[in-house]
Design an enzyme around this catalytic site. Sequence first.
Site, mmCIF file in Angstrom:
data_model
loop_
_atom_site.group_PDB
_atom_site.id
_atom_site.type_symbol
_atom_site.label_atom_id
_atom_site.label_comp_id
_atom_site.label_asym_id
_atom_site.label_seq_id
_atom_site.Cartn_x
_atom_site.Cartn_y
_atom_site.Cartn_z
ATOM 1 N N VAL A 185 1.275 8.562 10.563
ATOM 2 C CA VAL A 185 2.623 8.904 9.831
ATOM 3 C C VAL A 185 4.011 8.981 10.362
ATOM 4 O O VAL A 185 5.043 9.346 9.793
ATOM 5 C CB VAL A 185 2.319 10.398 9.156
ATOM 6 N N LYS A 186 3.919 8.548 11.598
ATOM 7 C CA LYS A 186 5.273 8.401 12.177
ATOM 8 C C LYS A 186 6.042 7.343 11.951
ATOM 9 O O LYS A 186 5.550 6.195 11.354
ATOM 10 C CB LYS A 186 5.028 8.576 13.918
#
Length: 399
Positions: A185-186
């Site tokens: 999710v970065k």
Amino acid sequence: MPGFEVFGEEEKKEIMDVLDTGVLFRYEFGEQRRGIYKVREFEEKFAGYCGAQYGQAVTSGTAALKVALAALGVGPGDEVITQCFTFVATWEAIFDSSAMPVFTEVDDTLNMDPADLENKITERTKVIIPVHMLGAQARIEEIKTIADRHGIPVLEDTAQAAGCRLKGRHLGTFGQCGTFSFDSVKTMTTGEGGMIITDDKDLWKKMSEYHDHGHDHVKNPGARGGEGRSFIGFNYRMMELQGAMGLAQLAKLDQMVASQKETKKILRKAAAKIPGVSFRNILDPEGDSATFFSFFLADKEQAVKVNKILRQNNAGAIAFGENSWHFYPHWEHLHANATLSRSGWPFKDQAGRQRVVYDPDVLPRSSALLDRLLVYQVPVNISKERVAEITAALEKAAG
Ligand SMILES: *Cc1c(COP(=O)(O)O)cnc(C)c1O
């Protein structure tokens, strides 16, 4: 925030380069790999992009913290100072280094409060870890000045702020080293993965060898097996598929940040209409990676009220004051000394004596601040319709 939104032909090509050689290991396989070293290339390009001398790829952002703390010599009895608003990984890595985390308040930057840092430094403080939360800058220059005065190294947890700068200089290059995460999710993602950047060659060499079972590394060697060892290590090696993903994603990072900044501007303009609203202190808006948009209401009551309206209009915001993974008062397993160790370590010593107490109520200023905070994640690819839906909700909340 998530780089997975822009996966395309570039990622496929990089991955196919690796599969065509059949070599997934970042070292060895000299002939077979036909000169393809994706992890090594990713390290060099990522460090170069940030303006750092050396990059060390590892398996995750958590591993990056752990490897950096090991190379900085952190061990039992040491204290490492970080902030109370961060992902649990930051202090998990401190415990995993046998050291003890000490938490500071955050200020209107939503990052480490330098005045409280000064209060928390003791003769046992071995490293200071400011976190650049939610894609924007901590007061890293002030923090570095304080740390320098005490002779303590600074490790920047830059997991959430790849591509973010302060006065033109990349975050992660202000301290002795900076760590990054490329988890799913970065902003840029390799699925799982992390990186440490530094200008200190000796520190890089320690990290490089520690993350690879202590194998002697001159410079990312191709051959191995007969070489010596200087200390015990562990395995935190990144594999070639992740390196390939990293190369494709890094090439898109500036584009992703630019797109997020555009969207964030629109959201900010709409939120500004809410009476009593104020904004997170962004030290350098030009350098903001704009992965999140954060705003404060006058008090907790108004924040709850506004978020209720936003939710009713399909645009609910994140209330980090209630978040159990990112905020100290809600880390109940830490407060309860929950550990798998039968002796109770690290909270109790081998004789069963309590070593430390983590009281949930000791950081009131951060609670008062986060209680009135609302946050939107800013996607890379967001439709005009969705932006219109959120701005309409914000305008409704403005009354
Ligand atoms: C994501 C994150 C980490 C950990 O990274 P992983 O790659 O998920 O292990 C560490 N610190 C912060 C602030 C993070 O957001």
